[in-house]
Design a protein around this motif. Structure first.
Motif, mmCIF file in Angstrom:
data_model
loop_
_atom_site.group_PDB
_atom_site.id
_atom_site.type_symbol
_atom_site.label_atom_id
_atom_site.label_comp_id
_atom_site.label_asym_id
_atom_site.label_seq_id
_atom_site.Cartn_x
_atom_site.Cartn_y
_atom_site.Cartn_z
ATOM 1 N N GLU A 1 14.160 16.290 -15.708
ATOM 2 C CA GLU A 1 13.327 16.107 -14.523
ATOM 3 C C GLU A 1 12.243 15.051 -14.763
ATOM 4 O OE1 GLU A 1 13.584 20.563 -12.506
ATOM 5 O OE2 GLU A 1 12.082 20.131 -14.047
ATOM 6 N N ALA A 2 11.716 15.029 -15.992
ATOM 7 C CA ALA A 2 10.706 14.017 -16.316
ATOM 8 C C ALA A 2 11.308 12.620 -16.295
ATOM 9 C CB ALA A 2 10.097 14.314 -17.684
ATOM 10 N N GLU A 3 12.561 12.495 -16.820
ATOM 11 C CA GLU A 3 13.243 11.191 -16.781
ATOM 12 C C GLU A 3 13.491 10.741 -15.328
ATOM 13 O OE1 GLU A 3 14.327 8.815 -18.911
ATOM 14 O OE2 GLU A 3 13.117 9.828 -20.427
ATOM 15 N N THR A 4 13.882 11.691 -14.474
ATOM 16 C CA THR A 4 14.098 11.356 -13.057
ATOM 17 C C THR A 4 12.803 10.892 -12.396
ATOM 18 O OG1 THR A 4 15.893 12.990 -12.912
ATOM 19 C CG2 THR A 4 14.854 12.274 -10.839
ATOM 20 N N LEU A 5 11.712 11.562 -12.728
ATOM 21 C CA LEU A 5 10.411 11.171 -12.170
ATOM 22 C C LEU A 5 10.012 9.777 -12.641
ATOM 23 C CD1 LEU A 5 8.000 12.096 -10.471
ATOM 24 C CD2 LEU A 5 7.013 13.079 -12.564
ATOM 25 N N ALA A 6 10.320 9.466 -13.922
ATOM 26 C CA ALA A 6 9.990 8.142 -14.450
ATOM 27 C C ALA A 6 10.827 7.065 -13.764
ATOM 28 C CB ALA A 6 10.213 8.118 -15.962
ATOM 29 N N ILE B 1 0.832 -1.210 0.000
ATOM 30 C CA ILE B 1 0.000 0.000 0.000
ATOM 31 C C ILE B 1 0.868 1.262 0.000
ATOM 32 C CG2 ILE B 1 -1.644 1.332 1.379
ATOM 33 C CD1 ILE B 1 -2.844 -1.327 2.298
ATOM 34 N N GLY B 2 1.926 1.245 0.856
ATOM 35 C CA GLY B 2 2.776 2.440 0.959
ATOM 36 C C GLY B 2 3.451 2.777 -0.354
ATOM 37 N N PHE B 3 4.139 1.818 -0.934
ATOM 38 C CA PHE B 3 4.821 2.076 -2.207
ATOM 39 C C PHE B 3 3.821 2.207 -3.351
ATOM 40 C CE2 PHE B 3 8.436 0.307 0.172
ATOM 41 C CZ PHE B 3 9.390 1.274 -0.095
ATOM 42 N N GLY B 4 2.669 1.551 -3.233
ATOM 43 C CA GLY B 4 1.646 1.702 -4.278
ATOM 44 C C GLY B 4 1.144 3.129 -4.358
ATOM 45 N N VAL B 5 0.984 3.790 -3.217
ATOM 46 C CA VAL B 5 0.569 5.195 -3.203
ATOM 47 C C VAL B 5 1.615 6.072 -3.883
ATOM 48 C CG1 VAL B 5 0.119 7.174 -1.691
ATOM 49 C CG2 VAL B 5 -0.894 4.943 -1.174
ATOM 50 N N MET B 6 2.894 5.778 -3.584
ATOM 51 C CA MET B 6 3.976 6.551 -4.188
ATOM 52 C C MET B 6 4.023 6.343 -5.699
ATOM 53 S SD MET B 6 6.875 5.840 -1.261
ATOM 54 C CE MET B 6 8.124 6.807 -2.092
ATOM 55 N N VAL B 7 3.814 5.093 -6.147
ATOM 56 C CA VAL B 7 3.803 4.798 -7.580
ATOM 57 C C VAL B 7 2.642 5.528 -8.257
ATOM 58 C CG1 VAL B 7 3.434 2.969 -9.292
ATOM 59 C CG2 VAL B 7 5.005 2.598 -7.385
ATOM 60 N N ALA B 8 1.493 5.522 -7.625
ATOM 61 C CA ALA B 8 0.331 6.208 -8.202
ATOM 62 C C ALA B 8 0.595 7.705 -8.306
ATOM 63 C CB ALA B 8 -0.892 5.949 -7.325
#
Length: 289
Positions: free
Chosen positions: A209-214, A181-188
């Protein structure tokens, strides 16, 4: 009429006739008897007979006071000074009250052998029989308790399995659900930000910055799957241990012999594999019970 053996429980033998049974003194030994026939209690007795009489009186009082250990010592002391079957009877009585039935029987039998003209022979024999029955009952109770303890010991090996299985099941569920749940929220959240970049980039992110976010989104997804896999592995291991422990417990309670651990072949094999969405992890379980 034959009296019940329980009547014997509160009785002691009357004091023996010390003067009648006192051995003749040695002609060369000094005269230890008191002179005169009209003296007080104890007059005319040898020194040993007098000591025996005193020990008997003391033992009788101690017995009446329910101090059976001390009464036993007093009667044994009396028996060392004066050979009388009555002392053996009283010693047997003390042993009986102390619960030492084997010694009580032994001294009752000495009493019967050395007091052939005893008027209470039938009562003493009935008491011996009663004590033998008590010994048999005690041994049966001890055997039943030993069997109970043995059965309990057979069930104990299942307890660690049940406890460890339940603990692993709980930890696995916590790790899998919490991490997932914790990492799933971060992924979402990261995926939503990437979607905004593709929809017009309202935040004005640069390409770097977009590549870093990906990359961050992929890392969080990998961690999410890893936590779910690790939690699942722990939970499955716990469930297996819990099941095995409960089965052994049921077998022991049913009186069945649980199969030895060597006969129960099973294995848990963790696995991890890349997928299109990241890393897939889990636990492969197989074997024979």
């Amino acid at each position: 009429m034959k009296l019940p053996s329980t009547i014997l429980a509160g009785l002691l033998a009357l004091p023996p006739s010390f003067t009648a049974a006192t051995a003749a003194p040695d002609a060369d030994a000094p005269d230890e008897t008191a002179e005169g026939e009209d003296g007080g209690e104890g007059e005319g007795l040898s020194a040993d007979a007098e000591r025996a009489r005193e020990a008997y009186v003391r033992g009788t009082q101690l017995y009446q006071d329910a101090d059976f250990e001390a009464a036993l010592e007093a009667f044994q002391e009396a028996a060392t000074y004066y050979a009388s079957p009555d002392f053996q009877f009283n010693i047997a009585r003390c042993y009986e009250r102390l619960g030492n039935y084997e010694e009580a029987i032994r001294h009752y039998e000495i009493y019967l052998r050395t007091s052939e003209d005893s008027m209470d022979r039938a009562v003493v024999e009935a008491s011996i029989e009663d004590l033998r029955e008590r010994i048999a009952e005690r041994e049966a109770a001890e055997q039943a308790e030993a069997e109970r303890l043995a059965a309990e010991a057979e069930r104990k090996p299942s307890k660690p399995l049940i406890l460890s299985g339940a603990a692993l099941l709980g930890v696995g569920a916590a790790v899998g659900l919490g991490g997932g749940i914790g990492f799933g929220v971060m992924v979402a959240r990261d995926n939503a930000a990437l979607g905004d970049v593709a929809s017009g980039n309202p935040e004005g992110l640069s390409f770097a910055e977009a590549e870093t976010l990906a990359d961050q989104a992929r890392a969080n997804q990998t961690l999410e799957l890893a936590m779910i896999g690790a939690g699942s592995a722990l939970a499955i291991t716990g469930a297996v241990l819990l099941a095995v422990g409960l089965k052994r417990k049921r077998d022991a309670e049913a009186g069945e012999q649980a199969p030895p651990a060597s006969a129960q072949t099973w294995r848990l094999s963790p696995y991890a594999a890349p997928t299109a969405n990241g890393l897939s992890a889990g636990l492969h379980f197989g074997g024979q019970f």
